[in-house]
Design an enzyme around this catalytic site. Structure first.
Site, PDB file in Angstrom:
ATOM      1  N   ARG A 165       0.835  -1.217   0.000  1.00 11.72           N
ATOM      2  CA  ARG A 165       0.000   0.000   0.000  1.00 11.72           C
ATOM      3  C   ARG A 165       0.875   1.274   0.000  1.00 11.72           C
ATOM      4  O   ARG A 165       0.572   2.254   0.689  1.00 11.72           O
ATOM      5  CB  ARG A 165      -0.930   0.050   1.210  1.00 11.72           C
ATOM      6  CG  ARG A 165      -1.889  -1.103   1.315  1.00 11.72           C
ATOM      7  CD  ARG A 165      -2.941  -1.073   0.214  1.00 11.72           C
ATOM      8  NE  ARG A 165      -3.980  -2.044   0.472  1.00 11.72           N
ATOM      9  CZ  ARG A 165      -3.901  -3.330   0.146  1.00 11.72           C
ATOM     10  NH1 ARG A 165      -2.847  -3.795  -0.499  1.00 11.72           N
ATOM     11  NH2 ARG A 165      -4.893  -4.146   0.433  1.00 11.72           N
ATOM     12  N   SER A 236     -10.130  -1.055   4.210  1.00 10.32           N
ATOM     13  CA  SER A 236      -9.271  -1.392   5.357  1.00 10.32           C
ATOM     14  C   SER A 236      -8.795  -0.096   5.983  1.00 10.32           C
ATOM     15  O   SER A 236      -8.171   0.717   5.315  1.00 10.32           O
ATOM     16  CB  SER A 236      -8.031  -2.165   4.919  1.00 10.32           C
ATOM     17  OG  SER A 236      -8.373  -3.399   4.394  1.00 10.32           O
ATOM     18  N   GLU A 331      -4.087   2.611   7.290  1.00  9.20           N
ATOM     19  CA  GLU A 331      -3.851   2.603   5.840  1.00  9.20           C
ATOM     20  C   GLU A 331      -4.473   3.890   5.265  1.00  9.20           C
ATOM     21  O   GLU A 331      -3.963   4.466   4.316  1.00  9.20           O
ATOM     22  CB  GLU A 331      -4.526   1.366   5.236  1.00  9.20           C
ATOM     23  CG  GLU A 331      -4.294   1.230   3.749  1.00  9.20           C
ATOM     24  CD  GLU A 331      -5.157   0.151   3.088  1.00  9.20           C
ATOM     25  OE1 GLU A 331      -5.128  -1.001   3.513  1.00  9.20           O
ATOM     26  OE2 GLU A 331      -5.855   0.509   2.129  1.00  9.20           O
TER      27      GLU A 331
END
Ligand code: EPU
Length: 335
Positions: A165, A236, A331
């Protein structure tokens, strides 16, 4: 087309559905228009933020600066060989529209990334991933404009510093790169990737095909993850933490069922499991909550504000730290 909106309400422009104001939002649908906008803004005076469809953002306050939103959504075939096709796609195209197009045209590579919210530009910035595939596996080049010089730059995959990510676009020092297009290398024939999680189980005895894999991934996502149109979230909220093998061995003695995956520098532990073990799964504090099926996802039941989501996230982080001595990091990007 340039669309300039002053004092813009962002509630409909972030999937968390958090109400916040942005001083000025510019929408543009061509590189020429972006260049004009860059010429018109004073970088010393104004903070700039590049926003896609707001699917990975948490507004904690109003944004007193300029937001840039790409609506560039053209598609060109850059190269065609016997094995593959290189497709250049505008950063503003909706990610899943692009995936649908690849599957409809029998091109392999993007199918496991079906139904991920967001735009094509964000797929490169965030190196989105799901079901054993990451955007970096199919990205060949990223076309950008450097806001600081108003010059066009093309980065090859290896120059994008893709990580979990993560990418160079999240760590800019001497540049301020805005993604305008991404080029994807898709295969005309390839093996399907079916080994992650419950894909094979869902397929049962059906013969897997490109379109069936897409349908299956969509089905899995729809049962596990909230639909941002119905329940606000940023997907998420936390990343899955990576801990040392020694730390993992120690935890394994106490929690023999602890799930984990071996990675280069240790073991990756599903944050969902850690959060559930701390008793947070399905909990709700006012309108901020932890999703009852996928606790990695924080949700807005209606009128939560950014501060309430942050407070909930901090309580979860503290509990995971205390119980497991593991730091879980968001995230989602905070504004
Ligand atoms: N788990 C629990 N309790 C739960 C749910 C899950 O303990 O209530 C544990 C189970 O052990 C399960 C494991 O978590 O096996 C992994 O769950 P899952 O396969 O659903 O995936 P994840 O690790 O929680 C990651 C990505 C998702 C992506 C899925 C599928 C991150 C931060 N998230 O989630 O990405 O869709 O894998 O590949 O890496 C996103 O980034 O927004 C996102 C949704």
């Amino acid at each position: 087309m340039i669309n300039k909106i002053n004092n813009c309400e962002m509630k409909q422009r972030n999937t968390f559905g958090i109400s916040a104001k942005c001083k000025t939002l510019f929408e543009y649908d061509s590189i020429e228009d972006l260049e004009k906008i860059i010429e018109s803004i004073d970088l010393k005076k104004d903070k700039i933020f590049n926003i896609g469809s707001g699917s990975n953002l948490l507004f904690t306050k109003d944004f007193d600066g300029i937001m840039l939103h790409s609506k560039i959504n053209d598609i060109q075939i850059e190269e065609r060989t016997n094995e593959s096709v290189l497709i250049k796609v505008g950063a503003g195209m909706i990610w899943d529209d692009f995936v649908a197009l690849t599957v409809d045209n029998a091109l392999y590579g993007a199918e496991n990334l079906s139904l991920i919210p967001g735009t094509v530009g964000a797929s490169a910035v965030q190196n989105i991933g799901a079901y054993g595939v990451e955007a970096k596996d199919i990205i060949e080049k990223v076309y950008c404009i450097d806001l600081l010089t108003n010059k066009k730059i093309v980065l090859a995959n290896k120059d994008c510093q893709f990580g979990y990510r993560d990418s160079i676009f999240k760590h800019q020092k001497n540049t301020f790169l805005i993604v305008t297009h991404v080029s994807f290398r898709l295969q005309i024939n390839s093996e399907l990737k079916l080994d992650y999680g419950t894909i094979r189980q869902e397929l049962g005895d059906q013969t897997p095909s490109l379109s069936l894999v897409r349908k299956t991934i969509i089905k899995i996502r729809e049962t596990k993850l909230p639909d941002p149109k119905k329940l606000g979230s940023a997907g998420s909220f936390f990343k899955n933490p990576i801990i040392s093998t020694a730390h993992y061995e120690c935890l394994k003695k106490q929690y023999e069922n602890i799930p984990s995956y071996e990675v280069e520098n240790g073991r990756k532990i599903p944050a969902a499991w850690l959060i559930e073990q701390c008793g947070w799964k399905g909990k709700r504090v006012s309108d901020a909550g932890v999703h009852p099926i996928q606790p990695l996802v924080l949700v807005n039941y209606g009128n939560a504000n950014g501060k309430e989501i942050v407070e909930l996230a901090q309580s979860i982080q503290q509990d995971v730290q205390t119980k497991f001595n593991i730091t879980i990091e968001p995230e989602a990007i905070f504004i």
